[in-house]
Design a protein around this motif. Structure first.
Motif, PDB file in Angstrom:
ATOM      1  N   LEU A  58     -19.879 -23.962   9.148  1.00 50.57           N
ATOM      2  CA  LEU A  58     -18.428 -24.153   9.000  1.00 50.57           C
ATOM      3  C   LEU A  58     -17.812 -23.060   8.134  1.00 50.57           C
ATOM      4  O   LEU A  58     -16.734 -22.549   8.444  1.00 50.57           O
ATOM      5  CB  LEU A  58     -18.127 -25.516   8.385  1.00 50.57           C
ATOM      6  CG  LEU A  58     -18.074 -26.696   9.341  1.00 50.57           C
ATOM      7  CD1 LEU A  58     -17.902 -28.002   8.580  1.00 50.57           C
ATOM      8  CD2 LEU A  58     -16.956 -26.531  10.357  1.00 50.57           C
ATOM      9  N   THR A  59     -18.502 -22.693   7.074  1.00 50.28           N
ATOM     10  CA  THR A  59     -18.009 -21.634   6.195  1.00 50.28           C
ATOM     11  C   THR A  59     -17.906 -20.313   6.951  1.00 50.28           C
ATOM     12  O   THR A  59     -16.887 -19.618   6.869  1.00 50.28           O
ATOM     13  CB  THR A  59     -18.928 -21.485   4.965  1.00 50.28           C
ATOM     14  OG1 THR A  59     -18.962 -22.731   4.264  1.00 50.28           O
ATOM     15  CG2 THR A  59     -18.447 -20.393   4.033  1.00 50.28           C
ATOM     16  N   SER A  60     -18.935 -19.974   7.710  1.00 51.22           N
ATOM     17  CA  SER A  60     -18.919 -18.730   8.489  1.00 51.22           C
ATOM     18  C   SER A  60     -17.819 -18.746   9.545  1.00 51.22           C
ATOM     19  O   SER A  60     -17.130 -17.747   9.750  1.00 51.22           O
ATOM     20  CB  SER A  60     -20.271 -18.511   9.172  1.00 51.22           C
ATOM     21  OG  SER A  60     -21.282 -18.354   8.224  1.00 51.22           O
ATOM     22  N   LEU A  61     -17.670 -19.877  10.217  1.00 50.82           N
ATOM     23  CA  LEU A  61     -16.634 -19.989  11.245  1.00 50.82           C
ATOM     24  C   LEU A  61     -15.240 -19.907  10.634  1.00 50.82           C
ATOM     25  O   LEU A  61     -14.330 -19.323  11.234  1.00 50.82           O
ATOM     26  CB  LEU A  61     -16.796 -21.289  12.032  1.00 50.82           C
ATOM     27  CG  LEU A  61     -17.967 -21.325  13.007  1.00 50.82           C
ATOM     28  CD1 LEU A  61     -18.165 -22.729  13.561  1.00 50.82           C
ATOM     29  CD2 LEU A  61     -17.775 -20.324  14.141  1.00 50.82           C
ATOM     30  N   THR A  79      -9.509 -17.327  18.193  1.00 48.31           N
ATOM     31  CA  THR A  79      -9.138 -18.313  17.180  1.00 48.31           C
ATOM     32  C   THR A  79      -9.303 -19.721  17.738  1.00 48.31           C
ATOM     33  O   THR A  79      -9.861 -20.606  17.070  1.00 48.31           O
ATOM     34  CB  THR A  79      -7.685 -18.093  16.707  1.00 48.31           C
ATOM     35  OG1 THR A  79      -7.574 -16.779  16.143  1.00 48.31           O
ATOM     36  CG2 THR A  79      -7.277 -19.125  15.679  1.00 48.31           C
ATOM     37  N   LYS A  80      -8.850 -19.940  18.954  1.00 49.63           N
ATOM     38  CA  LYS A  80      -8.961 -21.256  19.588  1.00 49.63           C
ATOM     39  C   LYS A  80     -10.430 -21.643  19.760  1.00 49.63           C
ATOM     40  O   LYS A  80     -10.824 -22.772  19.462  1.00 49.63           O
ATOM     41  CB  LYS A  80      -8.262 -21.249  20.941  1.00 49.63           C
ATOM     42  CG  LYS A  80      -8.297 -22.580  21.650  1.00 49.63           C
ATOM     43  CD  LYS A  80      -7.609 -22.526  22.996  1.00 49.63           C
ATOM     44  CE  LYS A  80      -7.723 -23.877  23.679  1.00 49.63           C
ATOM     45  NZ  LYS A  80      -7.639 -23.825  25.098  1.00 49.63           N
ATOM     46  N   PHE A  81     -11.252 -20.705  20.225  1.00 47.19           N
ATOM     47  CA  PHE A  81     -12.675 -20.973  20.431  1.00 47.19           C
ATOM     48  C   PHE A  81     -13.356 -21.348  19.110  1.00 47.19           C
ATOM     49  O   PHE A  81     -14.097 -22.332  19.039  1.00 47.19           O
ATOM     50  CB  PHE A  81     -13.368 -19.763  21.068  1.00 47.19           C
ATOM     51  CG  PHE A  81     -14.855 -19.932  21.208  1.00 47.19           C
ATOM     52  CD1 PHE A  81     -15.389 -20.728  22.200  1.00 47.19           C
ATOM     53  CD2 PHE A  81     -15.715 -19.306  20.318  1.00 47.19           C
ATOM     54  CE1 PHE A  81     -16.765 -20.898  22.325  1.00 47.19           C
ATOM     55  CE2 PHE A  81     -17.090 -19.466  20.430  1.00 47.19           C
ATOM     56  CZ  PHE A  81     -17.612 -20.266  21.434  1.00 47.19           C
ATOM     57  N   VAL A  82     -13.107 -20.566  18.083  1.00 41.86           N
ATOM     58  CA  VAL A  82     -13.729 -20.823  16.779  1.00 41.86           C
ATOM     59  C   VAL A  82     -13.264 -22.172  16.230  1.00 41.86           C
ATOM     60  O   VAL A  82     -14.064 -22.946  15.688  1.00 41.86           O
ATOM     61  CB  VAL A  82     -13.425 -19.669  15.792  1.00 41.86           C
ATOM     62  CG1 VAL A  82     -13.806 -20.039  14.377  1.00 41.86           C
ATOM     63  CG2 VAL A  82     -14.150 -18.399  16.217  1.00 41.86           C
ATOM     64  N   THR A  83     -11.987 -22.483  16.388  1.00 42.67           N
ATOM     65  CA  THR A  83     -11.457 -23.762  15.924  1.00 42.67           C
ATOM     66  C   THR A  83     -12.144 -24.918  16.645  1.00 42.67           C
ATOM     67  O   THR A  83     -12.516 -25.920  16.015  1.00 42.67           O
ATOM     68  CB  THR A  83      -9.932 -23.819  16.135  1.00 42.67           C
ATOM     69  OG1 THR A  83      -9.333 -22.731  15.413  1.00 42.67           O
ATOM     70  CG2 THR A  83      -9.346 -25.135  15.659  1.00 42.67           C
ATOM     71  N   GLU A  84     -12.340 -24.792  17.946  1.00 44.21           N
ATOM     72  CA  GLU A  84     -13.035 -25.834  18.721  1.00 44.21           C
ATOM     73  C   GLU A  84     -14.470 -26.008  18.236  1.00 44.21           C
ATOM     74  O   GLU A  84     -14.961 -27.137  18.118  1.00 44.21           O
ATOM     75  CB  GLU A  84     -13.023 -25.496  20.219  1.00 44.21           C
ATOM     76  CG  GLU A  84     -11.659 -25.637  20.863  1.00 44.21           C
ATOM     77  CD  GLU A  84     -11.596 -25.052  22.270  1.00 44.21           C
ATOM     78  OE1 GLU A  84     -12.585 -24.412  22.719  1.00 44.21           O
ATOM     79  OE2 GLU A  84     -10.549 -25.222  22.916  1.00 44.21           O
ATOM     80  N   LYS A  88     -16.269 -29.380  16.573  1.00 48.79           N
ATOM     81  CA  LYS A  88     -17.536 -29.954  17.043  1.00 48.79           C
ATOM     82  C   LYS A  88     -18.519 -30.122  15.889  1.00 48.79           C
ATOM     83  O   LYS A  88     -19.183 -31.153  15.762  1.00 48.79           O
ATOM     84  CB  LYS A  88     -18.161 -29.070  18.128  1.00 48.79           C
ATOM     85  CG  LYS A  88     -17.443 -29.108  19.449  1.00 48.79           C
ATOM     86  CD  LYS A  88     -18.078 -28.153  20.440  1.00 48.79           C
ATOM     87  CE  LYS A  88     -17.294 -28.088  21.739  1.00 48.79           C
ATOM     88  NZ  LYS A  88     -17.859 -27.093  22.669  1.00 48.79           N
ATOM     89  N   ILE A  89     -18.615 -29.099  15.051  1.00 44.75           N
ATOM     90  CA  ILE A  89     -19.540 -29.152  13.919  1.00 44.75           C
ATOM     91  C   ILE A  89     -19.096 -30.211  12.918  1.00 44.75           C
ATOM     92  O   ILE A  89     -19.927 -30.932  12.356  1.00 44.75           O
ATOM     93  CB  ILE A  89     -19.684 -27.759  13.258  1.00 44.75           C
ATOM     94  CG1 ILE A  89     -20.446 -26.831  14.212  1.00 44.75           C
ATOM     95  CG2 ILE A  89     -20.391 -27.859  11.914  1.00 44.75           C
ATOM     96  CD1 ILE A  89     -20.515 -25.403  13.764  1.00 44.75           C
ATOM     97  N   GLN A  90     -17.791 -30.334  12.707  1.00 46.32           N
ATOM     98  CA  GLN A  90     -17.296 -31.363  11.790  1.00 46.32           C
ATOM     99  C   GLN A  90     -17.644 -32.752  12.312  1.00 46.32           C
ATOM    100  O   GLN A  90     -18.032 -33.629  11.538  1.00 46.32           O
ATOM    101  CB  GLN A  90     -15.789 -31.230  11.597  1.00 46.32           C
ATOM    102  CG  GLN A  90     -15.409 -30.055  10.732  1.00 46.32           C
ATOM    103  CD  GLN A  90     -13.916 -29.784  10.704  1.00 46.32           C
ATOM    104  OE1 GLN A  90     -13.188 -30.138  11.616  1.00 46.32           O
ATOM    105  NE2 GLN A  90     -13.462 -29.149   9.636  1.00 46.32           N
ATOM    106  N   TYR A  91     -17.525 -32.965  13.615  1.00 48.31           N
ATOM    107  CA  TYR A  91     -17.874 -34.252  14.211  1.00 48.31           C
ATOM    108  C   TYR A  91     -19.371 -34.532  14.019  1.00 48.31           C
ATOM    109  O   TYR A  91     -19.753 -35.624  13.610  1.00 48.31           O
ATOM    110  CB  TYR A  91     -17.506 -34.279  15.693  1.00 48.31           C
ATOM    111  CG  TYR A  91     -17.957 -35.541  16.385  1.00 48.31           C
ATOM    112  CD1 TYR A  91     -17.259 -36.733  16.218  1.00 48.31           C
ATOM    113  CD2 TYR A  91     -19.108 -35.560  17.166  1.00 48.31           C
ATOM    114  CE1 TYR A  91     -17.681 -37.912  16.824  1.00 48.31           C
ATOM    115  CE2 TYR A  91     -19.545 -36.727  17.773  1.00 48.31           C
ATOM    116  CZ  TYR A  91     -18.825 -37.896  17.600  1.00 48.31           C
ATOM    117  OH  TYR A  91     -19.261 -39.053  18.196  1.00 48.31           O
TER     118      TYR A  91
END
Length: 160
Positions: A43-46, A117-122, A126-129
């Motif tokens: 998440l930090t890297s993204l 930006t949209k791809f990274v946000t998605e 997913k990782i947060q879920y």
């Protein structure tokens, strides 16, 4: 490394946590903690990547014909810049990863940064879920460990 998930997966075996002993639960908790740490690192890297794409897109908004011929600083490395002049405001060279650069017109470059930006946000969502799912699993493991420790204490008190 195999994944531990509370969501049913066709290729994974479901295990009742209550059937595991304290040592097994401790090992499982340790593994879930490692996975949570890996998720946090991802998440930090993204987030860094997301900010770079957004910043690049915002910079393109300020680039128009009125700045043509103006003095700029051109980055040679992450911390070294040389003076230059802006001669073409209709095209930019963008870094598309692994030191590959592509020349694009401004609308194409903006579209590229918006898509990235949209791809990274998605991916972050997913990782947060998955992280939330792992946190819930970790909490369940801790609760069962505590329950088993309490049971052991009660048994020891009864035998004493």
């Amino acid at each position: 490394m195999s994944q531990i998930s509370s969501t049913k997966q066709p290729h994974m075996q479901e295990i009742d946590l209550a059937t595991l002993n304290i040592q097994q639960l401790g090992t499982l908790k340790q593994r879930v903690d490692q996975e949570l740490e890996a998720f946090q690192d991802s998440l930090t890297s993204l987030k860094v990547a997301q900010q770079k794409f957004q910043s690049s897109n915002e910079t393109l908004q300020n680039l128009d014909a009125s700045v043509e011929g103006k003095d700029i600083l051109v980055p040679l490395t992450g911390s070294m810049y040389v003076p230059g002049k802006l001669v073409d405001t209709s095209n930019v060279i963008i870094d598309i990863g692994t030191r590959y650069y592509v020349e694009k017109d401004i609308p194409s470059a903006r579209d590229y940064f918006q898509r990235k930006t949209k791809f990274v946000t998605e991916q972050m969502e997913k990782i947060q879920y998955l992280g939330l799912e792992k946190s819930q699993l970790r909490d369940a493991i801790v609760e069962i460990i505590q329950m088993k420790l309490n049971q052991q204490q009660q048994q020891q008190q009864q035998h004493a």
